[in-house]
Design a protein around this motif. Structure first.
Motif, PDB file in Angstrom:
ATOM      1  N   LEU A  99       0.839  -1.202   0.000  1.00  0.00           N
ATOM      2  CA  LEU A  99       0.000   0.000   0.000  1.00  0.00           C
ATOM      3  C   LEU A  99       0.874   1.252   0.000  1.00  0.00           C
ATOM      4  CD1 LEU A  99      -3.092  -0.036   0.155  1.00  0.00           C
ATOM      5  CD2 LEU A  99      -2.903   0.628   2.529  1.00  0.00           C
ATOM      6  N   ALA A 100       1.911   1.229   0.833  1.00  0.00           N
ATOM      7  CA  ALA A 100       2.788   2.393   0.939  1.00  0.00           C
ATOM      8  C   ALA A 100       3.547   2.610  -0.363  1.00  0.00           C
ATOM      9  CB  ALA A 100       3.760   2.206   2.091  1.00  0.00           C
ATOM     10  N   LYS A 101       3.920   1.500  -0.990  1.00  0.00           N
ATOM     11  CA  LYS A 101       4.642   1.600  -2.256  1.00  0.00           C
ATOM     12  C   LYS A 101       3.760   2.233  -3.318  1.00  0.00           C
ATOM     13  CE  LYS A 101       6.839  -2.013  -4.267  1.00  0.00           C
ATOM     14  NZ  LYS A 101       7.405  -3.382  -4.238  1.00  0.00           N
ATOM     15  N   ALA A 102       2.513   1.760  -3.352  1.00  0.00           N
ATOM     16  CA  ALA A 102       1.603   2.224  -4.403  1.00  0.00           C
ATOM     17  C   ALA A 102       1.189   3.676  -4.197  1.00  0.00           C
ATOM     18  CB  ALA A 102       0.375   1.339  -4.450  1.00  0.00           C
ATOM     19  N   THR A 103       1.013   4.074  -2.935  1.00  0.00           N
ATOM     20  CA  THR A 103       0.554   5.443  -2.684  1.00  0.00           C
ATOM     21  C   THR A 103       1.710   6.386  -2.346  1.00  0.00           C
ATOM     22  OG1 THR A 103       0.152   4.854  -0.387  1.00  0.00           O
ATOM     23  CG2 THR A 103      -1.715   4.714  -1.867  1.00  0.00           C
ATOM     24  N   LYS A 104       2.946   5.849  -2.360  1.00  0.00           N
ATOM     25  CA  LYS A 104       4.141   6.636  -2.025  1.00  0.00           C
ATOM     26  C   LYS A 104       4.000   7.269  -0.638  1.00  0.00           C
ATOM     27  CE  LYS A 104       5.450   7.525  -6.765  1.00  0.00           C
ATOM     28  NZ  LYS A 104       4.290   6.768  -7.313  1.00  0.00           N
ATOM     29  N   ALA A 105       3.519   6.480   0.278  1.00  0.00           N
ATOM     30  CA  ALA A 105       3.290   6.990   1.628  1.00  0.00           C
ATOM     31  C   ALA A 105       4.462   6.630   2.543  1.00  0.00           C
ATOM     32  CB  ALA A 105       2.003   6.399   2.183  1.00  0.00           C
TER      33      ALA A 105
ATOM     34  N   GLY B 273      11.759  -0.031  -0.765  1.00  0.00           N
ATOM     35  CA  GLY B 273      11.755   1.362  -1.226  1.00  0.00           C
ATOM     36  C   GLY B 273      10.747   2.251  -0.544  1.00  0.00           C
ATOM     37  N   VAL B 274      10.373   1.882   0.671  1.00  0.00           N
ATOM     38  CA  VAL B 274       9.390   2.692   1.395  1.00  0.00           C
ATOM     39  C   VAL B 274      10.090   3.416   2.535  1.00  0.00           C
ATOM     40  CG1 VAL B 274       7.261   2.662   2.740  1.00  0.00           C
ATOM     41  CG2 VAL B 274       7.561   1.052   0.865  1.00  0.00           C
ATOM     42  N   ASN B 275       9.795   4.675   2.683  1.00  0.00           N
ATOM     43  CA  ASN B 275      10.354   5.484   3.759  1.00  0.00           C
ATOM     44  C   ASN B 275       9.738   5.040   5.082  1.00  0.00           C
ATOM     45  OD1 ASN B 275      11.690   7.422   5.083  1.00  0.00           O
ATOM     46  ND2 ASN B 275      10.558   9.155   4.209  1.00  0.00           N
ATOM     47  N   THR B 276      10.547   4.466   5.963  1.00  0.00           N
ATOM     48  CA  THR B 276       9.981   3.814   7.146  1.00  0.00           C
ATOM     49  C   THR B 276      10.631   4.285   8.435  1.00  0.00           C
ATOM     50  OG1 THR B 276       9.743   1.857   5.777  1.00  0.00           O
ATOM     51  CG2 THR B 276       9.364   1.581   8.119  1.00  0.00           C
TER      52      THR B 276
END
Lengths: 191, 180
Positions: free
Chosen positions: A24-30, A91-94
């Motif tokens: 979800l985060a990848k797809a919405t760039k969240a 690749g998600v900012n976590t």
């Protein structure tokens, strides 16, 4: 639309939660925030040894408790680190955070402080009396959250992280494990 | 991850937000949308006319002419209400298809909570998207909470969209918000 996703994670958390959070985060760039709440509800929470007829706490018992608590905290952080690493690899900012308190309340409070757009929680799937007595974190969150909530329900065939498998995974990755030889071979109530 | 997304739509201003979140979820995962509107007289739905609410079932009267006339009116009101729901569903469906998401819609009569859960079960939905009006305490106990029912009985994941209750909503303003 969704810029900040808060993931309420614990040891029993289903792998599905993290998978859906990452995708979800990848797809919405969240941005992702992983939260682990140290609460007495969690099965691995250490128990303080005390005796009803003898309210004095012995030093040994206290040391034991402190050690176990540290161990428990440490494991929580390790767990969060491992999940955060997975997410960063995707690749998600976590970020991650560990708090102490009532899980439901802490989740809602962090969501409003961090101004999250979405909270991901798992569902323990307790029904009826069990739910009334044990309490339901997801129920608290759904009624008090300041934002949208995604309840990820366990499918029967999905994989969950059990503590044992996590320990094995850790043992492979980290050579120096925290010293807890003191009670590892002793019975718990054998002081 | 979420390939089949069931969206519970009703005649409230929050439906727009619910739909928007469902659409962004569908775009994120390349999922299909299924829009569902449940017709239920018991609902707190401003589109239900007082006449429909008063005669929860059809009219019964000794005079057959009065009875027939009353039932005709009832049917008209019911039809108009149904059409209103279908219009919202069409509107959202067109919007989703324009966004490149394959979408279908359906309208069912019944108890909202159980109908949503049963429908989710039968169409193998991965996630149900539903609004949360934010009634709490006594209001929730008396009005009943569809989202609460769904949370406890759904066979799949649930996305609860926070849609705070807006005071003094006239049918016109609701229409404006839905079709915005």
């Amino acid at each position: 639309m969704i810029d900040k996703i808060l993931v309420a994670a614990d040891y029993q958390a289903n792998k599905l939660i993290f998978d859906s959070a990452i995708s979800l985060a990848k797809a919405t760039k969240a941005d992702l925030m992983l939260l682990h709440v140290l609460g007495e509800d969690e099965p691995s929470f250490p128990i303080m040894l005390n005796y009803a007829d003898h309210p004095v706490l012995s030093d040994y018992d206290y040391e034991l408790y402190k050690k176990r608590y540290e161990d428990y905290k440490h494991r929580g952080i390790k767990f969060l680190q491992a999940r955060a690493k997975e997410a960063r690899l995707a690749g998600v900012n976590t970020e991650f955070i560990q708090l102490t308190g009532n899980p439901g309340r802490e989740i809602c409070q962090l969501a409003s402080n961090w101004s999250a757009d979405l909270i991901l929680v798992g569902s323990r799937g307790l029904k009826g009396l069990k739910e009334i007595f044990l309490g339901s974190v997801s129920n608290y969150v759904t009624h008090n959250a300041p934002c949208s909530v995604l309840i990820v329900r366990n499918d029967s065939d999905s994989v969950s992280y059990s503590l044992d498998s996590f320990d094995q995974e850790e043992a492979q990755n980290v050579p120096e494990s925290p010293q807890h030889g003191l009670m590892s071979n002793e019975p718990f109530f054998g002081s | 991850m979420f390939n089949k997304i069931l969206v519970a739509i009703d005649y409230s201003p929050g439906s727009k937000q619910v739909f928007d979140q469902a659409l962004s979820l569908a775009k994120a995962d390349q999922g299909n949308l299924i829009l569902l509107h449940v017709l239920s007289i018991e609902e707190d739905d401003p589109a239900i006319t007082p006449y429909l609410r008063q005669r929860k079932d059809h009219c019964i009267h000794v005079d057959s002419r009065i009875m027939r006339r009353a039932n005709e009116v009832y049917d008209q009101e019911w039809f108009a209400w149904k059409q209103q729901g279908i219009r919202i569903l069409r509107h959202f469906t067109e919007q989703a298809i324009a966004g490149g998401i394959s979408t279908e819609f359906s309208q069912i009569t019944g108890h909202p909570g159980s109908t949503i859960c049963e429908f989710a079960h039968s169409c193998h939905a991965n996630v149900i998207v539903i609004g949360r009006s934010g009634h709490s305490g006594l209001k929730e106990m008396f009005l009943g909470s569809v989202s609460n029912y769904v949370i406890h009985y759904a066979p799949c994941s649930i996305l609860l969209v926070h849609t705070p209750v807006l005071k003094s909503t006239s049918p016109q303003s609701i229409e404006k918000q839905i079709y915005a």
